[in-house]
Design a protein around this motif. Sequence first.
Motif, PDB file in Angstrom:
ATOM      1  N   GLY A   1     -24.828 -28.617 -30.829  1.00 19.00           N
ATOM      2  CA  GLY A   1     -24.197 -27.857 -31.905  1.00 19.00           C
ATOM      3  C   GLY A   1     -24.884 -27.995 -33.255  1.00 19.00           C
ATOM      4  N   CYS A   2     -26.128 -28.482 -33.250  1.00 14.97           N
ATOM      5  CA  CYS A   2     -26.817 -28.724 -34.523  1.00 14.97           C
ATOM      6  C   CYS A   2     -27.847 -27.656 -34.862  1.00 14.97           C
ATOM      7  CB  CYS A   2     -27.476 -30.102 -34.511  1.00 14.97           C
ATOM      8  SG  CYS A   2     -26.271 -31.423 -34.393  1.00 14.97           S
ATOM      9  N   ALA A   3     -27.841 -26.560 -34.151  1.00 17.53           N
ATOM     10  CA  ALA A   3     -28.725 -25.438 -34.511  1.00 17.53           C
ATOM     11  C   ALA A   3     -28.103 -24.167 -33.958  1.00 17.53           C
ATOM     12  CB  ALA A   3     -30.129 -25.630 -33.938  1.00 17.53           C
ATOM     13  N   ALA A   4     -28.317 -23.071 -34.649  1.00 16.63           N
ATOM     14  CA  ALA A   4     -27.759 -21.786 -34.219  1.00 16.63           C
ATOM     15  C   ALA A   4     -28.603 -21.232 -33.080  1.00 16.63           C
ATOM     16  CB  ALA A   4     -27.762 -20.811 -35.395  1.00 16.63           C
ATOM     17  N   PRO A   5     -28.038 -20.278 -32.314  1.00 15.55           N
ATOM     18  CA  PRO A   5     -28.824 -19.675 -31.237  1.00 15.55           C
ATOM     19  C   PRO A   5     -30.129 -19.099 -31.770  1.00 15.55           C
ATOM     20  CG  PRO A   5     -26.534 -18.960 -31.121  1.00 15.55           C
ATOM     21  CD  PRO A   5     -26.682 -19.733 -32.393  1.00 15.55           C
ATOM     22  N   ALA A   6     -31.174 -19.229 -30.986  1.00 13.16           N
ATOM     23  CA  ALA A   6     -32.472 -18.681 -31.377  1.00 13.16           C
ATOM     24  C   ALA A   6     -32.537 -17.207 -31.012  1.00 13.16           C
ATOM     25  CB  ALA A   6     -33.580 -19.452 -30.675  1.00 13.16           C
ATOM     26  N   GLY A   7     -33.623 -16.564 -31.420  1.00 13.20           N
ATOM     27  CA  GLY A   7     -33.838 -15.168 -31.082  1.00 13.20           C
ATOM     28  C   GLY A   7     -34.330 -15.040 -29.648  1.00 13.20           C
ATOM     29  N   PRO A   8     -34.818 -13.856 -29.274  1.00 17.73           N
ATOM     30  CA  PRO A   8     -35.329 -13.654 -27.913  1.00 17.73           C
ATOM     31  C   PRO A   8     -36.420 -14.671 -27.579  1.00 17.73           C
ATOM     32  CG  PRO A   8     -35.259 -11.591 -29.156  1.00 17.73           C
ATOM     33  CD  PRO A   8     -34.924 -12.679 -30.121  1.00 17.73           C
ATOM     34  N   ASN A   9     -36.376 -15.230 -26.392  1.00 20.75           N
ATOM     35  CA  ASN A   9     -37.340 -16.235 -25.922  1.00 20.75           C
ATOM     36  C   ASN A   9     -37.398 -17.460 -26.825  1.00 20.75           C
ATOM     37  OD1 ASN A   9     -38.124 -14.428 -23.847  1.00 20.75           O
ATOM     38  ND2 ASN A   9     -39.418 -13.358 -25.341  1.00 20.75           N
ATOM     39  N   GLY A  10     -36.273 -17.775 -27.457  1.00 22.33           N
ATOM     40  CA  GLY A  10     -36.225 -18.993 -28.271  1.00 22.33           C
ATOM     41  C   GLY A  10     -36.940 -18.881 -29.598  1.00 22.33           C
ATOM     42  N   SER A  11     -37.194 -17.665 -30.048  1.00 21.21           N
ATOM     43  CA  SER A  11     -37.978 -17.501 -31.277  1.00 21.21           C
ATOM     44  C   SER A  11     -37.106 -17.619 -32.525  1.00 21.21           C
ATOM     45  CB  SER A  11     -38.674 -16.140 -31.267  1.00 21.21           C
ATOM     46  OG  SER A  11     -37.688 -15.134 -31.245  1.00 21.21           O
ATOM     47  N   ALA A  12     -37.769 -17.663 -33.674  1.00 21.08           N
ATOM     48  CA  ALA A  12     -37.091 -17.794 -34.959  1.00 21.08           C
ATOM     49  C   ALA A  12     -36.227 -16.573 -35.242  1.00 21.08           C
ATOM     50  CB  ALA A  12     -38.136 -17.944 -36.059  1.00 21.08           C
ATOM     51  N   THR A  13     -35.117 -16.806 -35.936  1.00 23.89           N
ATOM     52  CA  THR A  13     -34.323 -15.680 -36.429  1.00 23.89           C
ATOM     53  C   THR A  13     -34.445 -15.648 -37.952  1.00 23.89           C
ATOM     54  OG1 THR A  13     -32.373 -17.070 -36.546  1.00 23.89           O
ATOM     55  CG2 THR A  13     -32.657 -15.813 -34.527  1.00 23.89           C
ATOM     56  N   ALA A  14     -33.991 -14.559 -38.557  1.00 24.29           N
ATOM     57  CA  ALA A  14     -34.162 -14.388 -40.006  1.00 24.29           C
ATOM     58  C   ALA A  14     -33.374 -15.452 -40.774  1.00 24.29           C
ATOM     59  CB  ALA A  14     -33.692 -13.000 -40.411  1.00 24.29           C
TER      60      ALA A  14
END
Length: 424
Positions: free
Chosen positions: A175-188
């Motif tokens: 619970g210490c990070a928000a869901p990542a983008g597609p394929n675990g990539s960075a989100t904005a």
Amino acid sequence: MSQHTSEITAPDVVGRLERLARFGADGPGVTRLTYDDAWCDAHRWLAREADSLGLAATSDWAGNLFFHDPALGPGRTDTPVILIGSHLDSVVRGGRYDGAYGTVAGLVVAAASRGLPGLPVVGFVTCEEEDSRFHGGMMGGRSLLGRVGDAELDAVADRDGVTWRQALAAARERGCAAPAGPNGSATAPPFRPALQLELHIEQGPVLEAQRLGLGIVERIAGYRRWIARIEGESSHSGTTPMAMRRDTLTAAAEMILAAERLGREAGEPAVATAGFVRPEPGLFNVVPGACELWLEVRHDRPEALDDLAAGVAERCWEVAQGRGLRLALEEGAAQTPTALSPALADVAARLAQELEIAHRRMTSGAAHDTMIFAQAGIPALLVFVPSRAGVSHSPDEFTSESDLLTGVRFMDALCRRLAEHPPA
Ligand SMILES: [Zn+2]
């Protein structure tokens, strides 16, 4: 003066710092490496503290944490905000103030500023500033600004071979990070910083020696590093006459002293350091035939840094040549000197004067997240409070309760002023 008065108390600051120091206190000092158990526990505790203060706590995809008014949801990138905070990670066996102090300041000031007119104030906590787990170079600050590329997540690993991506996935499960983008990539990035502030202990002896309460940092020094490999000839120490030696350790000694002399001659804030030397074979009775030497120079102005670096490198070549030795001078990591916002420094200096806090403007010889914001073109300011004897990255790190409180109250007043009157 009402806008300067503040209800921030010692327990708000010192009590939370003490609590935070217990996360990672298994050995001497504090060891809280990005995404490890102590870090995750501290992260979740901070989120609960934010909640108890009426703030929302939001993580981004990399585990950077934000404290904000619940009415200002993340993703509101149409609303510029004041970001104030620091880092949660520590070095191995570090102190309880480095990073943690600015983290608590961000939380407390964000809570105190809630609902005030002007720019919203959002506290932030970065995940990897010290580079003590992944050595990726300020990956916390860079990820907060959307400046970490997807490939980097697999390219950096800790000493056990755990990559950034793997460690982050484990932290996310806790619970210490928000869901990542597609394929675990960075989100904005969830917020758009209009300006950024960081409060930090000085980690140097200047403020204490000059009996000042605050340091307003105008520039962060950059550095250049080399690994010098000197090759000569190993020979018997008893039978090789002085005139016939090809001694690499004495050459290294000359290089070290030359770097020291050039560092002194360049004047403050220039510094030159030889941090490591390894002669081979390293015996009583053998003239060292090879030697590795690590050199570093720092300065706060790009041209002056270039001059100092060129001088040290030139002298190394001269020493090697004069002694008939081979030299390989490998350039290591480098960091460009960074100017912080002069407009923010002016506002801060004026406010310190009004509040009658003894202060000075100064350069930071150590790197900080603020540098990353400034390099991204965001008006940024770093403020220091004294460090006892300048000791840092050590369990002996200490700042007095009154200095800690002065710093946080000052940042609170500064945020109020900047929220209503952001510099153009
Ligand atoms: Zn720090």
